[in-house]
Design an enzyme around this catalytic site. Structure first.
Site, PDB file in Angstrom:
ATOM      1  N   PHE A  57      35.356  41.081  45.730  1.00 16.12           N
ATOM      2  CA  PHE A  57      35.001  40.995  44.431  1.00 16.12           C
ATOM      3  C   PHE A  57      33.555  41.745  44.243  1.00 16.12           C
ATOM      4  CE2 PHE A  57      38.205  37.594  44.090  1.00 16.12           C
ATOM      5  CZ  PHE A  57      38.881  38.179  43.215  1.00 16.12           C
ATOM      6  N   HIS A 109      44.340  35.114  38.123  1.00 17.33           N
ATOM      7  CA  HIS A 109      43.411  36.167  38.654  1.00 17.33           C
ATOM      8  C   HIS A 109      42.433  36.726  37.465  1.00 17.33           C
ATOM      9  CE1 HIS A 109      42.236  39.645  40.763  1.00 17.33           C
ATOM     10  NE2 HIS A 109      42.386  39.234  41.781  1.00 17.33           N
ATOM     11  N   ASP A 154      42.445  42.897  48.315  1.00 15.82           N
ATOM     12  CA  ASP A 154      42.014  43.718  49.384  1.00 15.82           C
ATOM     13  C   ASP A 154      40.774  44.587  48.669  1.00 15.82           C
ATOM     14  OD1 ASP A 154      44.524  46.219  48.734  1.00 15.82           O
ATOM     15  OD2 ASP A 154      43.360  45.336  47.448  1.00 15.82           O
TER      16      ASP A 154
END
Length: 221
Positions: free
Chosen positions: A74, A182, A61
């Protein structure tokens, strides 16, 4: 109502006729400040049309810090310093992989080359990461991925959330799917660092007969 005038071919997705009104109603009822600004919510789709999309980077998000989010996963406004922590780790890996990284947080020059920087939630309440994860945006994301699935493309799926969302939808075995940890400080050392995603994508694109992505500097090829 959210501006849909710059969506191009994405506007044909059923979400915009069938589901967006309910999302807009939920946003209107939310008393908190919402990020990004309304005219930036669909920026990722506006900047990278379906037929132009060669690479998909799936985020979670928008940044919940005011002044950061501008509608691309990002990416952040060019004046944002220090870099958001996940983006800082992305740039560290890019330095290790390619020997350079962009000078600012602004990744719109990636979008212009066919890199769709798509979050799985397109809005977030200020200061509350994940606050709109169940608002209805996943319906749009699913339709975007379905639209992109027939033609081989590269997918950078960083973290379990991105892998689960894409895994339910993507069926084409000819995609390049790079699944790693991640880039968050909590997980980057568990498989994101050392994964060399940028050179691997460029090698694959070149093998497909396409041009590589210029990941590192907006002003040059």
């Amino acid at each position: 109502m959210l501006d849909q005038s710059r969506l191009g071919d994405w506007a044909r997705l059923p979400f915009f006729a069938n589901d967006l009104p309910a999302v807009e109603h939920a946003l209107a009822q939310d008393g908190r400040a919402i990020l990004p600004a309304p005219d930036r919510i669909f920026a990722a789709l506006e900047l990278t049309q379906p037929e132009q999309t060669r690479v998909v980077i799936l985020g979670q998000d928008p940044y919940p810090t005011p002044g950061h989010a501008h509608g691309l996963a990002f990416s952040a406004e060019p004046d944002v310093t220090p870099l958001p922590r996940s983006l800082s780790n992305i740039y560290k890996e890019m330095h290790a992989d390619l020997g350079a990284a962009p000078a600012t947080a602004d990744l719109r020059f990636w979008a212009a080359q066919g890199v769709l920087l798509l979050n799985t939630a397109l809005t977030v309440p200020e200061g509350e990461a994940g606050g709109h994860a169940k608002l209805g945006w996943l319906t749009l994301v699913a339709q975007v991925l379905e639209r992109l699935d027939p033609r081989p493309r590269a997918f950078l799926l960083w973290g379990r959330h991105a892998q689960q969302v894409a895994g339910r939808i993507l069926k084409n075995p000819d995609h390049l799917r790079l699944e790693t940890a991640h880039p968050s400080p909590l997980s980057a050392a568990r498989g994101f660092f050392g994964s060399r995603p940028f050179s691997r994508v460029n090698t694959w694109l070149t093998a497909q007969g396409g041009s590589p992505i210029n990941w590192t500097r907006p002003e040059g090829p």
